[in-house]
Design a protein around this motif. Structure first.
Motif, PDB file in Angstrom:
ATOM      1  N   UNK A  72      17.721  -9.791   3.405  1.00 17.38           N
ATOM      2  CA  UNK A  72      17.988 -11.000   4.166  1.00 17.38           C
ATOM      3  C   UNK A  72      16.863 -12.014   4.175  1.00 17.38           C
ATOM      4  N   UNK A  73      15.740 -11.698   3.536  1.00 16.08           N
ATOM      5  CA  UNK A  73      14.597 -12.610   3.499  1.00 16.08           C
ATOM      6  C   UNK A  73      14.662 -13.474   2.238  1.00 16.08           C
ATOM      7  N   UNK A  74      14.683 -14.792   2.410  1.00  9.28           N
ATOM      8  CA  UNK A  74      14.680 -15.685   1.247  1.00  9.28           C
ATOM      9  C   UNK A  74      13.331 -15.620   0.528  1.00  9.28           C
ATOM     10  N   UNK A  75      12.262 -15.790   1.263  1.00 10.99           N
ATOM     11  CA  UNK A  75      10.896 -15.666   0.745  1.00 10.99           C
ATOM     12  C   UNK A  75      10.017 -15.116   1.866  1.00 10.99           C
ATOM     13  N   UNK A  76       9.250 -14.109   1.559  1.00 13.73           N
ATOM     14  CA  UNK A  76       8.353 -13.521   2.555  1.00 13.73           C
ATOM     15  C   UNK A  76       7.317 -12.681   1.832  1.00 13.73           C
ATOM     16  N   UNK A  77       6.355 -12.212   2.602  1.00 15.77           N
ATOM     17  CA  UNK A  77       5.311 -11.331   2.084  1.00 15.77           C
ATOM     18  C   UNK A  77       5.449  -9.982   2.782  1.00 15.77           C
ATOM     19  N   UNK A  78       5.531  -8.936   1.995  1.00 20.11           N
ATOM     20  CA  UNK A  78       5.662  -7.582   2.530  1.00 20.11           C
ATOM     21  C   UNK A  78       4.377  -6.808   2.257  1.00 20.11           C
ATOM     22  N   UNK A  79       3.755  -6.342   3.319  1.00 20.58           N
ATOM     23  CA  UNK A  79       2.541  -5.527   3.190  1.00 20.58           C
ATOM     24  C   UNK A  79       2.882  -4.088   3.540  1.00 20.58           C
ATOM     25  N   UNK A  80       2.435  -3.162   2.694  1.00 22.15           N
ATOM     26  CA  UNK A  80       2.678  -1.740   2.902  1.00 22.15           C
ATOM     27  C   UNK A  80       1.336  -1.017   2.947  1.00 22.15           C
ATOM     28  N   UNK A  81       1.101  -0.322   4.041  1.00 22.88           N
ATOM     29  CA  UNK A  81      -0.135   0.441   4.231  1.00 22.88           C
ATOM     30  C   UNK A  81       0.205   1.924   4.318  1.00 22.88           C
ATOM     31  N   UNK A  82      -0.545   2.737   3.619  1.00 23.46           N
ATOM     32  CA  UNK A  82      -0.413   4.186   3.703  1.00 23.46           C
ATOM     33  C   UNK A  82      -1.733   4.781   4.182  1.00 23.46           C
ATOM     34  N   UNK A  83      -1.658   5.696   5.142  1.00 24.72           N
ATOM     35  CA  UNK A  83      -2.853   6.378   5.633  1.00 24.72           C
ATOM     36  C   UNK A  83      -2.563   7.880   5.693  1.00 24.72           C
ATOM     37  N   UNK A  84      -3.599   8.711   5.774  1.00 23.08           N
ATOM     38  CA  UNK A  84      -3.360  10.151   5.902  1.00 23.08           C
ATOM     39  C   UNK A  84      -2.749  10.538   7.240  1.00 23.08           C
ATOM     40  N   UNK A  85      -2.702   9.608   8.187  1.00 25.34           N
ATOM     41  CA  UNK A  85      -2.133   9.879   9.498  1.00 25.34           C
ATOM     42  C   UNK A  85      -3.193  10.061  10.559  1.00 25.34           C
ATOM     43  N   UNK A  86      -2.803  10.639  11.684  1.00 25.40           N
ATOM     44  CA  UNK A  86      -3.722  10.870  12.802  1.00 25.40           C
ATOM     45  C   UNK A  86      -4.145  12.333  12.810  1.00 25.40           C
ATOM     46  N   UNK A  87      -5.386  12.542  13.223  1.00 30.65           N
ATOM     47  CA  UNK A  87      -5.867  13.916  13.314  1.00 30.65           C
ATOM     48  C   UNK A  87      -7.206  14.076  12.635  1.00 30.65           C
ATOM     49  N   UNK A  88      -7.627  15.319  12.543  1.00 25.19           N
ATOM     50  CA  UNK A  88      -8.914  15.596  11.939  1.00 25.19           C
ATOM     51  C   UNK A  88     -10.038  15.430  12.935  1.00 25.19           C
ATOM     52  N   UNK A  89     -11.177  15.967  12.594  1.00 24.23           N
ATOM     53  CA  UNK A  89     -12.365  15.822  13.427  1.00 24.23           C
ATOM     54  C   UNK A  89     -13.486  15.260  12.573  1.00 24.23           C
ATOM     55  N   UNK A  90     -14.118  14.174  13.056  1.00 24.07           N
ATOM     56  CA  UNK A  90     -15.125  13.523  12.227  1.00 24.07           C
ATOM     57  C   UNK A  90     -14.470  12.991  10.961  1.00 24.07           C
TER      58      UNK A  90
END
Length: 270
Positions: A72-90
């Motif tokens: 439905x978007x005629x013109x737009x900018x799509x940003x996609x970010x991937x991260x390992x998620x939440x968690x871990x120590x240090x």
């Protein structure tokens, strides 16, 4: 904005993107409800995850989410970010069991149309990129150098920056890659020590190779670029723009620009 497929704007403060800038991203053009060069953007995200030793999310699911965001978007900018998620120590990722997917839409940069006509002004940035072959080429989330480059550029009135590394080698622009022509020979910086291997850079290099045209990947200094007959810049949104000036040196030729623009995917709304 969608986080893990849910329309929301809240991200855990424990996510590694927040804690360490741990992750990668891509920025895609949306035209006529479609993600332009979707396969290339998915491949970039896959490559980024592999280089950063991150778990690769379900790419079919991600592609579906990207297409749904574009619908439905005629013109737009799509940003996609991937991260390992939440968690871990240090610094450890131990305990990060679910990668985070962040998708967001923003307005189309209409000023690119004007720059296609008038050309781009580049100012050499005083901020130098650190040389780091481990991360060179990856569009990771640690972009503080680009933030500083953009901050300095905003004080100059230029459209983009000519960016060097700490050895004085030409690398890229703040948010674009760089090609130049001297006579009939084409050049682009090697990105083995610093910089981002952009989607459009990859595409144009492949198009040149398919047509039998050679583009030399080189380490060069600023003076060599200033000596060029023509300079162009590119990214996934522009997709290619002519350079009319770098600092106090002007350029008027546009044959390379016209050639590359003709081979680029269309960004026009039908």
């Amino acid at each position: 904005m969608w986080i893990n497929g849910v329309k929301q704007t809240e991200l855990s403060a424990r996510d590694r993107a927040v804690q360490f800038g741990d992750g990668c991203f891509t920025t895609a053009a949306v035209v006529n409800g479609q993600v332009v060069m979707l396969a290339a953007h998915l491949q970039r995200l896959k490559d980024g995850c592999e280089r950063l030793l991150m778990r690769i999310p379900d790419l079919q699911q991600l592609a579906k989410e990207m297409q749904q965001a574009a619908h439905g978007q005629a013109q737009a900018v799509l940003k996609v970010i991937l991260t390992p998620g939440a968690g871990g120590r240090g610094y450890s990722r131990t305990g990060c069991t679910m990668p985070t997917r962040i998708l967001s839409l923003s307005p189309w940069p209409h000023h690119y149309a004007a720059l296609q006509q008038q050309g781009v002004v580049l100012n050499t940035s005083p901020v130098r990129l650190a040389r780091n072959p481990l991360l060179a080429g990856v569009k990771h989330l640690n972009r503080l150098e680009q933030v500083l480059i953009r901050h300095h550029l905003d004080q100059t009135g230029g459209d983009e920056a000519l960016v060097l590394d700490t050895n004085g080698t030409v690398v890229e622009c703040c948010a674009a890659n760089l090609f130049w022509r001297k006579g009939n020979t084409l050049y682009t910086p090697r990105l083995e020590q610093a910089g981002v291997d952009g989607i459009m850079r990859r595409y144009l290099l492949a198009e040149m190779a398919a047509s039998g045209q050679t583009c030399q990947l080189i380490d060069s200094h600023r003076e060599e670029v200033l000596n060029a007959d023509e300079v162009v810049i590119c990214n996934a949104l522009m997709p290619v723009l002519p350079v009319r000036q770098i600092d106090d040196v002007s350029f008027t030729a546009r044959s390379l620009y016209q050639q590359l623009r003709a081979s680029c995917p269309t960004m026009e709304v039908s």
